[in-house]
Motif scaffolding. Structure first.
Motif, PDB file in Angstrom:
ATOM      1  N   VAL A 169       0.853  -1.194   0.000  1.00  0.00           N
ATOM      2  CA  VAL A 169       0.000   0.000   0.000  1.00  0.00           C
ATOM      3  C   VAL A 169       0.886   1.240   0.000  1.00  0.00           C
ATOM      4  N   ALA A 170       0.283   2.382  -0.280  1.00  0.00           N
ATOM      5  CA  ALA A 170       1.020   3.639  -0.191  1.00  0.00           C
ATOM      6  C   ALA A 170       1.344   3.929   1.271  1.00  0.00           C
ATOM      7  N   ALA A 171       2.490   4.566   1.515  1.00  0.00           N
ATOM      8  CA  ALA A 171       2.897   4.877   2.886  1.00  0.00           C
ATOM      9  C   ALA A 171       1.893   5.785   3.576  1.00  0.00           C
ATOM     10  N   THR A 172       1.122   6.544   2.784  1.00  0.00           N
ATOM     11  CA  THR A 172       0.128   7.468   3.343  1.00  0.00           C
ATOM     12  C   THR A 172      -1.231   6.811   3.562  1.00  0.00           C
ATOM     13  N   SER A 173      -1.374   5.554   3.171  1.00  0.00           N
ATOM     14  CA  SER A 173      -2.656   4.860   3.294  1.00  0.00           C
ATOM     15  C   SER A 173      -2.969   4.554   4.758  1.00  0.00           C
ATOM     16  N   PRO A 174      -4.251   4.622   5.159  1.00  0.00           N
ATOM     17  CA  PRO A 174      -4.636   4.221   6.518  1.00  0.00           C
ATOM     18  C   PRO A 174      -4.240   2.774   6.827  1.00  0.00           C
ATOM     19  N   LEU A 175      -4.141   1.953   5.796  1.00  0.00           N
ATOM     20  CA  LEU A 175      -3.771   0.550   5.986  1.00  0.00           C
ATOM     21  C   LEU A 175      -2.315   0.385   6.393  1.00  0.00           C
ATOM     22  N   ALA A 176      -1.497   1.419   6.170  1.00  0.00           N
ATOM     23  CA  ALA A 176      -0.060   1.323   6.421  1.00  0.00           C
ATOM     24  C   ALA A 176       0.259   1.098   7.893  1.00  0.00           C
ATOM     25  N   THR A 177      -0.714   1.336   8.777  1.00  0.00           N
ATOM     26  CA  THR A 177      -0.485   1.139  10.207  1.00  0.00           C
ATOM     27  C   THR A 177      -0.702  -0.316  10.635  1.00  0.00           C
TER      28      THR A 177
END
Length: 297
Positions: A169-177
């Motif tokens: 995913v993109a580093a800015t995506s909410p999923l990145a956490t």
């Protein structure tokens, strides 16, 4: 019987069109027809059936083709052996490469050229199927790809490394956490994946079918770098090996929980075919790489 006649015969067999075969061989159609006729006269049996303008291979032609291919391969191998006996500082090393493994060859390219500056590296990207076809046609010296399934008797495969697959995913995506993700959660993602026919897509489709996953594939692309660019926008996610996205910026890899999602990268070469010393040196450089770093992003 001459090698050029065998080459003419195999090209005519491949295309089943004397006109097109002659064009690819840069000779006239009459020359091609004459050489094949001489070959048939020497063998004492027709290799082609000619009905009007149509050409089809005979049973004898099919059987003879196997030996013609081996003769040409033996001739090529003999030349390679003599070239290698001279020195390993000239010539060309042709490598077939799956896009997902480009990151692991960068250092090998640099180190190889530093040792053998006069050898030209020629790299061809392709799907596993395309690379195997290029090997069988002797268009490349070896291939580096992810490869599962039944191994052909015509090929020798040697494991180089393995790499885990992950949701990217993109580093800015909410999923990145997220620290990890279940494969079932993939159904909620907006996926950009390689087109069917790519080994990565075929691998994923088998996993989806096995675990009854119904992914939301909104974009299919035949160029992995474009998939990575789409993920960077934040509008899409993908599933790729960590080796594929190694060194890519602005991305986050989420491990997939509880599933066997590791792929093996191998080198492939023709069985019983002479392997250039340059190829052996290059593969040794690949083996010397620290592969653990390619399972991190």
């Amino acid at each position: 019987m001459e090698l050029r006649q065998l080459k003419y015969f195999l090209k005519a067999k491949e295309l089943l069109n004397f006109t097109e075969a002659a064009k690819e061989l840069y000779i006239t159609q009459s020359t091609l027809s004459q050489q094949i006729k001489q070959l048939e006269d020497e063998l004492g049996i027709p290799l082609f059936d000619r009905i009007g303008k149509r050409v089809s291979i005979t049973e004898a032609g099919e059987l003879f083709a196997t030996y013609a291919e081996k003769s040409i391969q033996a001739s090529n191998d003999g030349k390679l052996i003599l070239d290698d006996l001279k020195q390993v500082n000239t010539g060309t090393l042709s490598i077939g490469l799956a896009w997902g493994l480009k990151s692991i060859v960068i250092n090998a390219f640099k180190n190889f050229i530093a040792q053998f500056p006069k050898i030209k590296l020629q790299v061809t990207f392709g799907t596993t199927t395309e690379l195997i076809d290029a090997l069988l046609k002797q268009e490349i010296d070896f291939a580096l790809t992810f490869y599962e399934g039944k191994h052909s008797d015509e090929l020798v495969h040697e494991p180089i490394m393995s790499s885990d697959m992950a949701v990217i995913v993109a580093a800015t995506s909410p999923l990145a956490t997220k620290e990890s993700i279940d494969l079932k959660e993939v159904e909620q993602l907006t996926l950009a994946l390689p087109v069917k026919g790519f080994s990565t897509r075929d691998f994923l489709d088998r996993q989806f079918e096995k675990y009854k996953i119904h992914p939301n594939v909104t974009v299919e692309v035949n160029y992995t770098a474009t998939i990575v660019d789409l993920v960077r926008t934040g509008a899409f996610q993908t599933i790729l090996t960590l080796a594929t996205v190694h060194g890519e910026k602005d991305l986050c890899a989420i491990p997939i929980r509880g599933k066997n999602m590791r792929r093996e990268a191998v080198t492939l070469r023709l069985k019983d075919s002479y392997q250039k010393k340059a190829a052996i040196y290059f593969i040794d450089l690949l083996k010397a790489e620290d592969k653990e770093e390619y399972n991190q992003l």
